[in-house]
Write a protein that holds these residues in place. Structure first.
Motif, PDB file in Angstrom:
ATOM      1  N   GLY A 121      -0.886  12.587  -2.190  1.00 27.01           N
ATOM      2  CA  GLY A 121      -1.526  11.294  -2.392  1.00 27.01           C
ATOM      3  C   GLY A 121      -2.428  11.319  -3.612  1.00 27.01           C
ATOM      4  N   GLU A 161       1.763   9.633  -5.881  1.00 30.64           N
ATOM      5  CA  GLU A 161       2.127  11.043  -5.723  1.00 30.64           C
ATOM      6  C   GLU A 161       3.059  11.526  -6.826  1.00 30.64           C
ATOM      7  N   GLU A 189       0.983   4.124  -2.843  1.00 29.74           N
ATOM      8  CA  GLU A 189       0.694   5.514  -2.491  1.00 29.74           C
ATOM      9  C   GLU A 189       1.840   6.425  -2.907  1.00 29.74           C
ATOM     10  N   SER A 224       0.828  -1.212   0.000  1.00 29.92           N
ATOM     11  CA  SER A 224       0.000   0.000   0.000  1.00 29.92           C
ATOM     12  C   SER A 224       0.860   1.257   0.000  1.00 29.92           C
ATOM     13  N   ASP A 225       1.921   1.262   0.814  1.00 34.20           N
ATOM     14  CA  ASP A 225       2.813   2.428   0.875  1.00 34.20           C
ATOM     15  C   ASP A 225       3.488   2.667  -0.471  1.00 34.20           C
TER      16      ASP A 225
END
Length: 436
Positions: free
Chosen positions: A366, A83, A79, A75-76
């Motif tokens: 994000g 960006e 994300e 997930s990180d």
């Protein structure tokens, strides 16, 4: 690549890291080298017993082979990639990257989180420098003292023949200004060392007023009753006690009086019934109620979240100063003023009572996209000796399929902490993108 097809890749990576030859691993696991070769190239499914045996030989937990990297790590990474859309990271291979290079993946995710935290700190400090009245007064005092000392010193140096009386007076002035400078600088240092670096710290009457509204969830059942009146507003404001200074009480009273007027225009029960019928869509609610959009925006922002879902609202006056802000997760708002000029909130000031619908994405914050509905309306009638006073409203809601046809615009929070490249509306260089 699907999760189930990544097991072979993980087995191969673990085997290589462990320095085990393919034939040796196959022999210890009790399978043929050709079968292991097919497994490692994700061309054969692997049974539970075989997976357990391979994990035992490789000395790893079976779940590390079957599940791969943690969901939070994936997930990180996604994300972080979201960006930086312009870089073009291969999102479809995120799981493969994390599975093959878990150390690098964790490093990248940690750097992303650290950078995110630093940006939040910069936002907080920037906001505080811009809107902390005590800090502004202290800096003004220090600068004034330095200027006075510099001016007096210049006179003493540049004047060749100065009478003793005037010379003594200038020396006395330097001594007094130096003492004032020392006291002001020490006071400023004590304040900076003792004050928390958090945007939760309340400094202005606007901040106090918004904290009061947020503590009630921006919803006041006392003002929704049929018999509610200005006395109820007074009781609510006075009930806040020391949490509201006198200027903040005045601001809160004005907001609650307008809340009361809006509640009389759109009573709670019928309004919730219309929302249940057509959803929290201001245009459809306007058709049912015949009420203007600005009032509908305020009423939607005053409803409990379990009735209408997450809703944010920001209001500015004709000067562009933010006079009301109800935050929405995923969309940051500066305090009081200095917001991004690209917000449709400011665009509608030039086109009164003409609504505007847009999807917004804040650069560097994000991948969240929000739906923004904006309109401006007069708050007082014009006269021969005065203009009409205008306020612009911008309602914020999570992005929805209904908004897909609306244009998408990249915006910032304010110029000082915005990394939007080549922005035609930039007022000052960004301390993030320009290195200041």
């Amino acid at each position: 690549m699907p999760e189930r097809m990544m097991i072979g890749t993980r087995i191969r990576e673990r085997r290589v890291l462990s320095g085990i030859r393919q034939s040796d691993l196959a022999r210890q696991a009790g399978i043929s080298p050709s079968y292991l070769n097919l497994i490692e190239h994700n061309r054969r499914r692997i049974g539970g017993k075989t997976l357990l045996k391979l994990a035992e030989v490789l000395d790893v937990e079976p779940t590390l082979l079957s599940e791969g990297a943690e969901a939070t790590l994936i997930s990180d990474l996604r994300e972080a990639a979201g960006e930086q859309d312009d870089i073009g990271a291969e999102l479809s291979r995120t799981e493969e990257f994390a599975g093959r290079f878990p150390g690098w993946a964790r490093l990248l995710a940690d750097l992303y989180r650290r950078n995110e935290g630093l940006e939040r700190t910069i936002e907080t400090l920037t906001d505080r420098l811009a809107h902390d009245p005590y800090l502004a007064d202290s800096l003004h005092e220090v600068i004034s003292s330095v200027t006075a000392i510099r001016s007096t010193a210049s006179i003493l140096v540049e004047t060749e023949a100065l009478e003793p009386e005037w010379q003594n007076r200038f020396h006395r002035n330097i001594n007094e200004d130096s003492a004032r400078l020392t006291e002001g600088a020490q006071s400023l240092v004590r304040y900076l060392e003792g004050a928390p670096n958090t945007d939760a710290e309340i400094k202005s009457p606007q901040d106090e007023m918004h904290a009061f509204l947020a503590a009630h969830g921006f919803h006041f059942p006392e003002l929704e009753r049929d018999m509610a009146g200005p006395r109820d507003v007074t009781r609510l404001v006075e009930g806040a006690g020391a949490d509201l200074s006198m200027p903040a009480q005045s601001l809160a009273r004005d907001v609650l009086l307008r809340y009361l007027a809006d509640a009389r225009t759109l009573p709670l029960d019928p309004f919730l019934g219309w929302i249940e019928s057509v959803g929290p869509r201001p245009d459809r609610l306007a058709d049912l109620s015949g009420v203007d959009l600005a009032t509908l925006f305020r009423r939607l922002a005053a409803m409990p979240q379990d009735k209408v879902g997450p809703v944010g609202l920001v209001i500015c006056d004709a000067s562009g100063s933010l006079v009301f802000r109800k935050p929405l997760d995923g969309f940051a708002m500066p305090r009081i003023a200095g917001a991004c000029t690209l917000w449709p909130l400011f665009q509608v000031l030039a086109q009164p009572q003409i609504p505007l619908r847009m999807r917004l994405k804040q650069v560097g914050r994000g991948a969240e996209t929000v739906e923004a509905l904006a309109v401006s309306a007069p708050v007082s009638a014009p006269g021969f000796d005065r203009p009409a006073l205008m306020q612009a409203h911008m309602l914020l809601m999570p992005d929805s399929p209904d908004a897909e046809s609306a244009p998408l615009r990249e915006v910032g929070v304010n110029c000082r902490i915005c990394s939007l490249a080549d922005c035609i509306a930039r007022r000052e260089p960004s301390i993030i993108s320009e290195g200041f």
